[in-house]
Write a protein that holds these residues in place. Structure first.
Motif, PDB file in Angstrom:
ATOM      1  N   TRP A 195       7.995   4.588  -1.978  1.00  0.00           N
ATOM      2  CA  TRP A 195       7.048   4.417  -0.870  1.00  0.00           C
ATOM      3  C   TRP A 195       7.239   5.507   0.174  1.00  0.00           C
ATOM      4  N   TYR A 196       8.481   5.843   0.473  1.00  0.00           N
ATOM      5  CA  TYR A 196       8.728   6.917   1.434  1.00  0.00           C
ATOM      6  C   TYR A 196       8.108   8.219   0.941  1.00  0.00           C
ATOM      7  N   ALA A 197       8.303   8.529  -0.324  1.00  0.00           N
ATOM      8  CA  ALA A 197       7.746   9.763  -0.884  1.00  0.00           C
ATOM      9  C   ALA A 197       6.219   9.735  -0.879  1.00  0.00           C
ATOM     10  N   ALA A 198       5.649   8.566  -1.151  1.00  0.00           N
ATOM     11  CA  ALA A 198       4.185   8.458  -1.194  1.00  0.00           C
ATOM     12  C   ALA A 198       3.561   8.623   0.184  1.00  0.00           C
ATOM     13  N   VAL A 199       4.307   8.376   1.226  1.00  0.00           N
ATOM     14  CA  VAL A 199       3.779   8.520   2.581  1.00  0.00           C
ATOM     15  C   VAL A 199       4.180   9.855   3.196  1.00  0.00           C
ATOM     16  N   ILE A 200       5.431  10.239   3.055  1.00  0.00           N
ATOM     17  CA  ILE A 200       5.939  11.420   3.755  1.00  0.00           C
ATOM     18  C   ILE A 200       5.414  12.717   3.151  1.00  0.00           C
ATOM     19  N   ILE A 201       5.390  12.843   1.833  1.00  0.00           N
ATOM     20  CA  ILE A 201       4.975  14.108   1.211  1.00  0.00           C
ATOM     21  C   ILE A 201       3.518  14.450   1.532  1.00  0.00           C
ATOM     22  N   PRO A 202       2.543  13.534   1.338  1.00  0.00           N
ATOM     23  CA  PRO A 202       1.166  13.905   1.703  1.00  0.00           C
ATOM     24  C   PRO A 202       0.996  14.181   3.201  1.00  0.00           C
ATOM     25  N   THR A 203       1.703  13.423   4.031  1.00  0.00           N
ATOM     26  CA  THR A 203       1.601  13.661   5.474  1.00  0.00           C
ATOM     27  C   THR A 203       2.134  15.046   5.821  1.00  0.00           C
TER      28      THR A 203
END
Length: 133
Positions: A90-98
């Motif tokens: 979940w962290y990767a799914a939010v942080i990388i695109p942001t």
């Protein structure tokens, strides 16, 4: 619910109490079959028995706590990863695109900004942002 059925329910509920002498009447008044089984009567417990039971509960609790704390190395290895993979996902799914979107906004030469210009997204955003007057 009728008054008679409420009376029967009250008599059956109090059947385990020693002062209730009317359980026989409740069984005769009930038309739906046998009455509910009465609760067992509590027996008196001496102070020694109470102390022994308390000591047994303490020993059992300390044994459970000591078993939880003592985890062997093999059991820890077979338990799986030490981090929560779903949380990291979940962290990767939010942080990388942001981070990519932020990089595209700040740097005009970034690959995301170039892709946005090629697709026409930058022109559409600028057209929307221009005042209509």
């Amino acid at each position: 619910m009728s008054l008679n059925s409420l009376r029967v329910a009250g008599l059956v509920a109090n059947a385990g109490k020693s002062h209730c002498k009317l359980i026989k009447n409740a069984r005769h008044l009930s038309s739906s079959g046998p009455a509910a089984p009465a609760r067992p009567v509590r027996q008196a417990v001496t102070k020694e028995e109470r102390a022994a039971r308390r000591a047994a509960r303490k020993e059992q609790a300390s044994a459970v706590i000591s078993n939880k704390g003592a985890v062997s190395g093999e059991a820890a290895k077979s338990a799986g990863p030490s981090f929560d993979a779903s949380r990291m996902g979940w962290y990767a799914a939010v942080i990388i695109p942001t981070a990519l979107i932020g990089w595209g906004i700040v740097d005009d030469d970034s690959p995301l900004a170039q892709l946005s210009r090629m697709v026409g997204l930058t022109d559409a955003i600028e057209e929307y942002a221009v005042p209509s007057r």
